[in-house]
Write a protein that holds these residues in place. Structure first.
Motif, PDB file in Angstrom:
ATOM      1  N   ARG A   1      -0.954   7.882  -4.452  1.00  0.00           N
ATOM      2  CA  ARG A   1      -1.545   8.168  -5.748  1.00  0.00           C
ATOM      3  C   ARG A   1      -2.304   6.964  -6.254  1.00  0.00           C
ATOM      4  N   LYS A   4      -0.601   3.718  -7.324  1.00  0.00           N
ATOM      5  CA  LYS A   4       0.122   2.971  -6.311  1.00  0.00           C
ATOM      6  C   LYS A   4      -0.675   1.754  -5.836  1.00  0.00           C
ATOM      7  N   HIS A 171      -0.582  13.130 -13.924  1.00  0.00           N
ATOM      8  CA  HIS A 171      -1.453  13.580 -12.843  1.00  0.00           C
ATOM      9  C   HIS A 171      -2.008  14.945 -13.232  1.00  0.00           C
ATOM     10  N   ASP A 188       9.041  13.574  -2.506  1.00  0.00           N
ATOM     11  CA  ASP A 188       8.859  12.125  -2.596  1.00  0.00           C
ATOM     12  C   ASP A 188       9.887  11.511  -3.543  1.00  0.00           C
ATOM     13  N   CYS A 230       5.739   1.641  -2.015  1.00  0.00           N
ATOM     14  CA  CYS A 230       4.382   1.978  -1.569  1.00  0.00           C
ATOM     15  C   CYS A 230       4.256   1.986  -0.047  1.00  0.00           C
ATOM     16  N   ILE A 235       6.066   8.343   0.793  1.00  0.00           N
ATOM     17  CA  ILE A 235       4.888   8.325  -0.081  1.00  0.00           C
ATOM     18  C   ILE A 235       3.624   8.618   0.720  1.00  0.00           C
ATOM     19  N   ALA A 236       3.594   8.176   1.966  1.00  0.00           N
ATOM     20  CA  ALA A 236       2.439   8.494   2.818  1.00  0.00           C
ATOM     21  C   ALA A 236       2.335  10.003   3.031  1.00  0.00           C
ATOM     22  N   TRP A 238       3.459  12.302   0.986  1.00  0.00           N
ATOM     23  CA  TRP A 238       3.052  12.876  -0.305  1.00  0.00           C
ATOM     24  C   TRP A 238       1.548  12.725  -0.543  1.00  0.00           C
ATOM     25  N   LYS A 239       1.035  11.524  -0.315  1.00  0.00           N
ATOM     26  CA  LYS A 239      -0.392  11.280  -0.551  1.00  0.00           C
ATOM     27  C   LYS A 239      -1.265  12.178   0.311  1.00  0.00           C
ATOM     28  N   ASP A 240      -0.862  12.371   1.548  1.00  0.00           N
ATOM     29  CA  ASP A 240      -1.637  13.233   2.445  1.00  0.00           C
ATOM     30  C   ASP A 240      -1.576  14.687   1.987  1.00  0.00           C
ATOM     31  N   LYS A 243      -3.835  15.154  -1.597  1.00  0.00           N
ATOM     32  CA  LYS A 243      -5.127  14.498  -1.782  1.00  0.00           C
ATOM     33  C   LYS A 243      -6.236  15.438  -2.250  1.00  0.00           C
ATOM     34  N   TYR A 246      -6.262  17.573  -6.777  1.00  0.00           N
ATOM     35  CA  TYR A 246      -6.582  17.070  -8.109  1.00  0.00           C
ATOM     36  C   TYR A 246      -7.820  17.732  -8.708  1.00  0.00           C
TER      37      TYR A 246
END
Length: 280
Positions: A1, A4, A171, A188, A230, A235-236, A238-240, A243, A246
């Motif tokens: 995010r 981060k 978010h 996460d 981080c 978290i990796a 989650w970010k993937d 993405k 949003y």
């Protein structure tokens, strides 16, 4: 995010020497409590405020009177956290948690709130942003929402240094993706509180009237513990996963600019460092 990648101006201590602050007696306690059942929601009020630079001291004084009065005197107030942004110390956030909407409505009739309502608006640079939310994670009222503690916390100036690292982050996701985003962020959050020794809590809230707004409220023992977070595999993942979920803009502003307007990353002003922060 996005947050981060943001740094902090806080003085950093060794992560390894402070991770013992958190003691996990039951590392699956929060995950096991995720059967919402009946009447599972608390009522969370997430507030972002920007104070005039020369009024920060006065604002902190007034905010602490309201927060302390709420937690001490209102049976339905679970917590009232005050966060001060590290990069912009005139920017603040509140995380208020009540048993239900009626408890919050009672809060608005109390002497400490009425004092705040009268004295604080002249101290603000612009209108505060307020979001009324329900809890997504933990998904039960039985979780450790309260900062009241068990009465064993020592009242000493040493614990009032504001050494924790707190993230108060909204978010904004596409409405049709809100459920998918929640599923990903809850995974996460679960892994963060269960597997990271420095993650004290990771609450997820959803705006009741605007469900595309999802708040993350994360508390770490210090900034180094957040840096550790981080680098985790969860978290990796989650970010993937999120993405492309949003919104592009909100209220005519690019979504990153809008988020940054309300994002706060910094220290705990109140409760003190030993004031019931852990979700365990």
């Amino acid at each position: 995010r996005a947050e981060k990648a943001m740094g902090t101006a806080c003085c950093r201590r060794s992560f390894s020497t402070t991770s013992a602050i958190r003691t996990t007696l039951n590392p699956r306690a929060v995950r096991a409590a995720q059967d919402p059942g009946k009447d599972s929601s608390v009522y969370a009020v997430m507030v972002a405020l920007t104070v005039k630079e020369d009024q920060v001291g006065k604002f902190i004084e007034e905010a602490m009177l309201d927060a302390k009065g709420s937690v001490a005197n209102e049976p339905g107030c679970r917590r009232f956290d005050i966060v001060q942004d590290a990069k912009n110390p005139h920017r603040f956030a509140f995380c208020e948690v009540y048993d239900d909407k009626k408890a919050f409505e009672y809060h608005t009739t109390t002497p400490h709130f009425l004092r705040f309502k009268e004295n604080v608006p002249p101290l603000l640079k612009n209108q505060e942003k307020v979001s009324f939310c329900k809890n997504v994670y933990p998904a039960t009222k039985d979780a450790r929402w309260s900062s009241k503690g068990d009465g064993k916390a020592v009242d000493h100036t040493h614990f009032s240094k504001g050494s924790l690292h707190v993230i108060h982050a909204p978010h904004y996701v596409k409405p049709e993706k809100a459920d998918d985003f929640i599923k990903a962020i809850v995974a996460d959050a679960e892994d963060s509180v269960e597997q990271e020794p420095g993650c004290m809590r990771f609450d997820v809230f959803q705006n009741i009237e605007h469900p595309e707004e999802i708040y993350l409220y994360e508390v770490y023992v210090n900034a180094d513990a957040f840096d550790y977070h981080c680098g985790t595999p969860h978290i990796a993942t989650w970010k993937d996963a999120v993405k492309d979920m949003y919104l592009d803009e909100r209220e005519g502003m690019p979504i990153q600019d809008y988020q940054n307007f309300t994002l706060r990353i910094g220290r705990n002003v109140w409760p003190p460092d030993n004031g019931g922060w852990s979700v365990y």
